[in-house]
Design an enzyme around this catalytic site. Structure first.
Site, PDB file in Angstrom:
ATOM      1  N   LYS A 195      -2.186   1.230   7.346  1.00 22.37           N
ATOM      2  CA  LYS A 195      -2.392   1.610   5.952  1.00 22.37           C
ATOM      3  C   LYS A 195      -3.529   0.758   5.407  1.00 22.37           C
ATOM      4  O   LYS A 195      -3.441  -0.469   5.353  1.00 22.37           O
ATOM      5  CB  LYS A 195      -1.116   1.375   5.150  1.00 22.37           C
ATOM      6  CG  LYS A 195      -1.299   1.699   3.668  1.00 22.37           C
ATOM      7  CD  LYS A 195      -0.002   1.646   2.890  1.00 22.37           C
ATOM      8  CE  LYS A 195      -0.252   1.944   1.424  1.00 22.37           C
ATOM      9  NZ  LYS A 195       0.970   1.873   0.625  1.00 22.37           N
ATOM     10  N   LYS A 248      -3.101   6.044   7.262  1.00 20.08           N
ATOM     11  CA  LYS A 248      -3.262   6.389   5.850  1.00 20.08           C
ATOM     12  C   LYS A 248      -4.428   5.647   5.253  1.00 20.08           C
ATOM     13  O   LYS A 248      -4.495   4.430   5.436  1.00 20.08           O
ATOM     14  CB  LYS A 248      -1.971   5.978   5.138  1.00 20.08           C
ATOM     15  CG  LYS A 248      -1.998   6.167   3.652  1.00 20.08           C
ATOM     16  CD  LYS A 248      -0.714   5.682   3.049  1.00 20.08           C
ATOM     17  CE  LYS A 248      -0.848   5.808   1.534  1.00 20.08           C
ATOM     18  NZ  LYS A 248       0.240   5.184   0.858  1.00 20.08           N
TER      19      LYS A 248
END
Ligand code: PBG
Length: 324
Positions: A195, A248
């Site tokens: 992330k 992400k």
């Protein structure tokens, strides 16, 4: 004389479909939904046209509509009222937390729905960070027990998949342990492994009013310049018990999705985040892009890169476009 003419394999729709390498279907999509504590509520999120914050009643109706369209996977994010927020986010595992009650209700009404949670302190924290903040520092090990409690409460509420989005070190092991100790061995974990500290989360933070009060998230979310580090994060998450590895955002990180898919046997998922949604939607609303075609192309690119599943705000629109 030309022996190879690649255009021959593109000469008709039937041939093009016959040789299509990557498939995209509604079953690959996970639809993010924002939940509020009001029973009746449907308020639009300005920076994400078409996306709303839902109260329980309207949310159940929305889920019913999605199921009818074939969208069966959902991830829920809570919009926490300011007065429930605290330094340590204790409301996240309070038995009166409306988020847990909504999940229970969804699983009762629609047992076939596959429901994923969000684990992180930021929606519940007065500091707006994913961990406990002390003197401007995000504490790692002190945050783990809270993430564990939150995960256990979510498993008890009936969530099928726990989704730690916090990026604290060691959290997958901590969560797997508390779940197993309480016999939730069948509850899955989808780790937000890679992330990145991204500018593309802006609209999401508007939606939840969860932006950091001070500083940024760069001491726990990853530097967008790094790819080897994504592999390190993924190695640790798999060792610690993750069932899925997430990358992400998605569009600017297709190479990372590709790498993880080459290195690991667990399924890779991609989070097509709020800012990516807003870009496409805004351009389409101005008439500058064909919305349905752009959505299909972007989602297909994530599948081609190696994503099994995709978290995307386009899920319902995409499902509807197939019915046209
Ligand atoms: C926070 C969280 C964020 C998103 C999902 N979980 C934002 C952040 O890290 O600040 C972003 C999702 C999106 O932009 O669509 N734990």
């Amino acid at each position: 004389m030309m022996y190879q003419r690649p255009r021959r394999n593109r000469k008709s729709p039937a041939i093009r479909k016959m040789v299509q390498e990557t498939q995209l279907s509604v079953s690959h999509l996970i639809y993010p939904l924002f939940v509020t504590h009001n029973k009746k509520d449907k308020s639009p999120i300005v920076s994400m046209p078409g996306i709303h914050r839902w109260g329980m009643e309207d949310l159940l109706q929305e889920i019913e509509e999605c199921l009818a369209l074939g969208v069966e996977n959902f991830v829920l994010f809570p919009v926490i009222p300011e007065e429930k927020k605290s330094k340590k986010g204790e409301y996240s595992y309070d038995e009166n937390n409306f988020y847990l009650k909504v999940a229970q209700e969804i699983k009762k009404r629609f047992p076939e729905a596959n429901l994923m949670s969000d684990v992180a302190l930021d929606p519940y924290s007065t500091d707006g960070h994913d961990g406990i903040v002390e003197n401007g520092v995000i504490l790692n090990d002190e945050t783990l027990p809270i993430l564990s409690q939150m995960s256990l409460a979510q498993a008890q509420a009936g969530f099928d998949i726990i989704g730690p989005s916090d990026m604290m070190d060691g959290r997958i092991a901590a969560i797997r342990e508390i779940l197993d100790v309480h016999n939730y061995t069948n509850t899955s974990i989808m780790a937000y492994s890679a992330k990145y500290a991204s500018a593309f989360y802006g609209p999401f933070r508007d939606a939840l009013d969860s932006a950091p009060k001070a500083g940024d998230k760069k001491t726990y979310q990853m530097n967008p310049a790094n790819k080897k580090e994504a592999i390190l994060e993924a190695v640790l998450d798999v060792e610690e018990g993750a069932d899925f590895l997430m990358v992400k955002p998605a569009l600017s990180y297709l190479d990372v999705i590709h790498s993880l898919n080459e290195h690991f046997t667990v399924p890779i998922t991609a989070y097509n985040v709020s800012g990516e949604y807003a870009m496409v939607k805004a351009a389409a609303m101005n008439g500058w892009l064909d919305y349905d075609a752009t959505v299909e192309e972007t989602l297909l690119s994530m599948r081609r890169a190696g994503a099994s599943a995709i978290l995307t705000y386009h899920a319902k629109d995409y499902a509807q476009s197939l019915k046209k």
